[in-house]
Design a protein around this motif. Sequence first.
Motif, mmCIF file in Angstrom:
data_model
loop_
_atom_site.group_PDB
_atom_site.id
_atom_site.type_symbol
_atom_site.label_atom_id
_atom_site.label_comp_id
_atom_site.label_asym_id
_atom_site.label_seq_id
_atom_site.Cartn_x
_atom_site.Cartn_y
_atom_site.Cartn_z
ATOM 1 N N UNK A 22 0.795 -1.222 0.000
ATOM 2 C CA UNK A 22 0.000 0.000 0.000
ATOM 3 C C UNK A 22 0.826 1.270 0.000
ATOM 4 N N UNK A 23 0.240 2.336 0.584
ATOM 5 C CA UNK A 23 0.867 3.658 0.530
ATOM 6 C C UNK A 23 2.233 3.683 1.205
ATOM 7 N N UNK A 24 2.363 3.026 2.327
ATOM 8 C CA UNK A 24 3.641 3.063 3.036
ATOM 9 C C UNK A 24 4.734 2.373 2.227
ATOM 10 N N UNK A 25 4.370 1.334 1.479
ATOM 11 C CA UNK A 25 5.324 0.671 0.583
ATOM 12 C C UNK A 25 5.793 1.632 -0.496
ATOM 13 N N UNK A 26 4.850 2.343 -1.119
ATOM 14 C CA UNK A 26 5.201 3.271 -2.188
ATOM 15 C C UNK A 26 6.051 4.433 -1.659
ATOM 16 N N UNK A 27 5.713 4.900 -0.472
ATOM 17 C CA UNK A 27 6.471 5.995 0.128
ATOM 18 C C UNK A 27 7.896 5.543 0.463
ATOM 19 N N UNK A 28 8.028 4.317 0.931
ATOM 20 C CA UNK A 28 9.352 3.782 1.260
ATOM 21 C C UNK A 28 10.220 3.680 0.007
ATOM 22 N N UNK A 29 9.626 3.289 -1.096
ATOM 23 C CA UNK A 29 10.377 3.218 -2.350
ATOM 24 C C UNK A 29 10.901 4.594 -2.761
ATOM 25 N N UNK A 30 10.069 5.623 -2.615
ATOM 26 C CA UNK A 30 10.493 6.971 -2.976
ATOM 27 C C UNK A 30 11.611 7.459 -2.056
ATOM 28 N N UNK A 31 11.465 7.217 -0.771
ATOM 29 C CA UNK A 31 12.533 7.572 0.161
ATOM 30 C C UNK A 31 13.823 6.854 -0.215
ATOM 31 N N UNK A 32 13.707 5.562 -0.528
ATOM 32 C CA UNK A 32 14.881 4.774 -0.863
ATOM 33 C C UNK A 32 15.602 5.280 -2.096
ATOM 34 N N UNK A 33 14.855 5.792 -3.062
ATOM 35 C CA UNK A 33 15.488 6.321 -4.275
ATOM 36 C C UNK A 33 16.389 7.510 -3.960
ATOM 37 N N UNK A 34 15.906 8.413 -3.125
ATOM 38 C CA UNK A 34 16.710 9.578 -2.746
ATOM 39 C C UNK A 34 17.873 9.190 -1.836
ATOM 40 N N UNK A 35 17.570 8.389 -0.834
ATOM 41 C CA UNK A 35 18.596 7.996 0.128
ATOM 42 C C UNK A 35 19.678 7.144 -0.522
ATOM 43 N N UNK A 36 19.297 6.329 -1.520
ATOM 44 C CA UNK A 36 20.276 5.486 -2.197
ATOM 45 C C UNK A 36 21.325 6.305 -2.923
ATOM 46 N N UNK A 37 20.916 7.411 -3.520
ATOM 47 C CA UNK A 37 21.880 8.281 -4.203
ATOM 48 C C UNK A 37 22.868 8.875 -3.202
ATOM 49 N N UNK A 38 22.351 9.337 -2.074
ATOM 50 C CA UNK A 38 23.215 9.923 -1.039
ATOM 51 C C UNK A 38 24.199 8.881 -0.513
ATOM 52 N N UNK A 39 23.695 7.678 -0.225
ATOM 53 C CA UNK A 39 24.560 6.615 0.272
ATOM 54 C C UNK A 39 25.619 6.241 -0.760
ATOM 55 N N UNK A 40 25.240 6.195 -2.024
ATOM 56 C CA UNK A 40 26.190 5.849 -3.079
ATOM 57 C C UNK A 40 27.305 6.863 -3.205
ATOM 58 N N UNK A 67 28.385 9.004 -0.887
ATOM 59 C CA UNK A 67 29.233 8.918 0.303
ATOM 60 C C UNK A 67 30.118 7.682 0.250
ATOM 61 N N UNK A 68 29.593 6.566 -0.255
ATOM 62 C CA UNK A 68 30.386 5.339 -0.347
ATOM 63 C C UNK A 68 31.551 5.508 -1.315
ATOM 64 N N UNK A 69 31.325 6.159 -2.440
ATOM 65 C CA UNK A 69 32.406 6.401 -3.401
ATOM 66 C C UNK A 69 33.525 7.208 -2.755
#
Length: 366
Positions: free
Chosen positions: A205-223, A225-227
């Motif tokens: 549901x909605x919380x799943x979709x919201x988590x995916x959107x958060x993950x897209x932004x956070x994944x870029x930041x984590x990537x 910083x990891x580099x």
Amino acid sequence: MTIFDVPAMTPTALQVLWLILVAVLWIGFLFLEGFDFGVGMLVPFLGKKDQERRVMLNTVGPHWDGNEVWLLTAGGAMFAAFPGWYATLFSGLYLPLFLVLLGLILRGVAFEYRSKNDSPAWRTRWDWALAIGSLIPPLVFGVGFANFLKGLPVGPTPTAFGTSVTLFTGSFLGLFTPFALIGGLLFVALFLTHGSFYIGLKTRGEIHDRAQKFGSTLGVIAGVLAVVFVIWGNAAFQLPGQLGWLRTVAWITGIVAVVCIAFAWFMNSMDRDGWAFIGTSLATIMLVVMFFAHFYPGIGFDNSVNTGVSLDLTTAASSQHTLTIMTIAACVMVPIVLIYTAISYFIVFRRRLSTANIPADVTTAA
């Protein structure tokens, strides 16, 4: 003479084995508690209403306290197998470890007390307490592991008995170098991403979709910083005695960690929740392997300032008899723990959750 004053020797097979086992325990803790920390940090932001926040808490409710046992086991293994390592870390880094303990206590209290009152203000305060308690440990661990990669300064310290032991010679503020802060931010961003993908994997549901959107932004930041962290850490720092092939392993695992974060981000964008979670899981594992590749044989200490003393894998280890007994116990217990954990996650608590599983009139949390 103390165990710290013995000249460095070639590590034995059991000493190397227990360094690997300690690494496995840290991998278990950071992998399992990583998404747990991420979920905790995300509760006030990702959950727009109490039902959604309770869904998030239920995704980790059966596991969060069990995940923390991996930290206790890792600390216990370090104490038993490498008492010199444990003693130096816990004496020299007492304040950072106290902050970790404070964060873990705050998390535990927040989990237990949130449901004691159905007042929105009461629950909101505990949600923020959970978020803060979940933020402190990964930040401190990231700073700490970055300092271990650089090499914590140790040297001879006089005692009241006219002898000397090898102890941490740095300061608390000296731990917060730019590189170490990058490490702290990396752990926070990676665990936030890990937690987002875990929520996406465990909810509908909605919380799943919201988590995916958060993950897209956070994944870029984590990537990003990891580099920065992987290139900076492997190019700039090498502990005395580090073997050339382990330096190569550190580079390879660091690069693989970056690739895994990118893979997780891509899988999340393709709505492949399971693969996205596997990606951040592998990234966490590869980063720990990179750290421990730097730890051999100096176990995270820079002995270059020492004069006739050394603190490394051989001088910090327990006796061979102790390590033998511990190995027998580990051969029995480690498989049992791994099987139990696998059953808990993949058979008993594998279903996805949504607000439909938590009716609005229910006032008890996970």
